[in-house]
Design a protein around this motif. Sequence first.
Motif, PDB file in Angstrom:
ATOM      1  N   UNK A   1       7.441   5.267   1.911  1.00 37.71           N
ATOM      2  CA  UNK A   1       6.927   4.988   0.574  1.00 37.71           C
ATOM      3  C   UNK A   1       7.100   6.205  -0.333  1.00 37.71           C
ATOM      4  N   UNK A   2       7.531   5.950  -1.558  1.00 45.18           N
ATOM      5  CA  UNK A   2       7.573   6.992  -2.574  1.00 45.18           C
ATOM      6  C   UNK A   2       6.606   6.623  -3.697  1.00 45.18           C
ATOM      7  N   UNK A   3       6.061   7.648  -4.359  1.00 48.14           N
ATOM      8  CA  UNK A   3       5.082   7.343  -5.394  1.00 48.14           C
ATOM      9  C   UNK A   3       5.097   8.415  -6.473  1.00 48.14           C
ATOM     10  N   UNK A   4       4.625   8.024  -7.655  1.00 45.43           N
ATOM     11  CA  UNK A   4       4.429   8.949  -8.761  1.00 45.43           C
ATOM     12  C   UNK A   4       3.133   8.551  -9.453  1.00 45.43           C
ATOM     13  N   UNK A   5       2.334   9.553  -9.843  1.00 44.93           N
ATOM     14  CA  UNK A   5       1.048   9.279 -10.475  1.00 44.93           C
ATOM     15  C   UNK A   5       1.035   9.889 -11.871  1.00 44.93           C
ATOM     16  N   UNK A   6       0.612   9.101 -12.847  1.00 44.17           N
ATOM     17  CA  UNK A   6       0.482   9.552 -14.228  1.00 44.17           C
ATOM     18  C   UNK A   6      -0.987   9.406 -14.641  1.00 44.17           C
ATOM     19  N   UNK A 183      10.780  -8.876  -4.845  1.00 45.81           N
ATOM     20  CA  UNK A 183      12.225  -8.698  -4.684  1.00 45.81           C
ATOM     21  C   UNK A 183      12.509  -7.372  -3.997  1.00 45.81           C
ATOM     22  N   UNK A 184      13.406  -7.396  -3.025  1.00 40.88           N
ATOM     23  CA  UNK A 184      13.775  -6.182  -2.311  1.00 40.88           C
ATOM     24  C   UNK A 184      14.413  -5.179  -3.269  1.00 40.88           C
ATOM     25  N   UNK A 185      14.022  -3.936  -3.145  1.00 39.58           N
ATOM     26  CA  UNK A 185      14.552  -2.899  -4.013  1.00 39.58           C
ATOM     27  C   UNK A 185      13.739  -2.672  -5.268  1.00 39.58           C
ATOM     28  N   UNK A 186      12.730  -3.507  -5.500  1.00 34.37           N
ATOM     29  CA  UNK A 186      11.861  -3.319  -6.659  1.00 34.37           C
ATOM     30  C   UNK A 186      10.775  -2.287  -6.370  1.00 34.37           C
ATOM     31  N   UNK A 187      10.195  -1.777  -7.445  1.00 28.62           N
ATOM     32  CA  UNK A 187       9.023  -0.922  -7.348  1.00 28.62           C
ATOM     33  C   UNK A 187       7.879  -1.539  -8.126  1.00 28.62           C
ATOM     34  N   UNK A 188       6.666  -1.067  -7.896  1.00 30.83           N
ATOM     35  CA  UNK A 188       5.484  -1.590  -8.579  1.00 30.83           C
ATOM     36  C   UNK A 188       4.811  -0.474  -9.361  1.00 30.83           C
ATOM     37  N   UNK A 216       7.167  -2.496   0.768  1.00 29.53           N
ATOM     38  CA  UNK A 216       7.123  -3.925   0.439  1.00 29.53           C
ATOM     39  C   UNK A 216       5.720  -4.455   0.190  1.00 29.53           C
ATOM     40  N   UNK A 217       4.721  -3.861   0.834  1.00 29.43           N
ATOM     41  CA  UNK A 217       3.337  -4.330   0.686  1.00 29.43           C
ATOM     42  C   UNK A 217       2.463  -3.175   0.234  1.00 29.43           C
ATOM     43  N   UNK A 234      12.986  -3.712 -11.038  1.00 25.57           N
ATOM     44  CA  UNK A 234      14.060  -3.099 -10.248  1.00 25.57           C
ATOM     45  C   UNK A 234      14.076  -1.591 -10.441  1.00 25.57           C
ATOM     46  N   UNK A 235      14.378  -0.873  -9.380  1.00 28.77           N
ATOM     47  CA  UNK A 235      14.420   0.582  -9.476  1.00 28.77           C
ATOM     48  C   UNK A 235      15.816   1.088  -9.815  1.00 28.77           C
TER      49      UNK A 235
END
Length: 236
Positions: A1-6, A183-188, A216-217, A234-235
Amino acid sequence: MKKVIHRAGTRGHSDHGWLDSYHTFSFADYHDPERIHFGALRVLNDDTVAGGEGFGAHPHDNMEIVSIPLEGELRHQDSMGHTSVLRTGEIQVMTAGTGIIHSEFNNSPDRPVKFLQIWVFPDRRGLPTRYEEITLAPARTNELRTIVAPEGNGSEHTAWIHQSAWFHTLNLEKDTYEYAMRREGNGLYVFVLEGDVTVENEKLASRDGMGIWEQNDITLHTDGKASLLLIEVPMR
């Protein structure tokens, strides 16, 4: 998992008197090379416009533009011939495509209007312009409500855009919600409208944002109440 916080306090901010605007991503005079976009999500502006004020006629092109009123009434007019007043419980989508001109004003002379304006890169350039305004289905506590989806993936209460992207609202109360990527390859991207929530062990407060990808989850939890906007894009 990768993440960024704002965090809310790190957003760009412009106060013009009639307009008080916070920018999650680079916009207008606010520029941060580390915060240009999150995948296909290009702009997330949190705007408050004073009574009787607004944005005069201005152009856009090659962007999917989603406006979500949070409080008050937003009056819209555009070069496609549309004139309308947008209220809480409704959303507006425009495909700027080959080019549009529009204006947005507070429809009240003395009360502020608060709304989110969100831009998403389309799946291709040069699209025909289009306008859509819908009334959302009632929100239910601890249930996901889809408000924007790709064409053919929604309902009469769901707007659509030219992108493999989904927008949802989630009013969470003393519960845990497991979000499954569409969708695979998407980010949230999780944007907290109100309250406090824990997203994948990260605590977020009102107006904080967090982007997650390569997973994915995604687990969201609150011991109190939280109102969330979830934007899956999509990323690449």
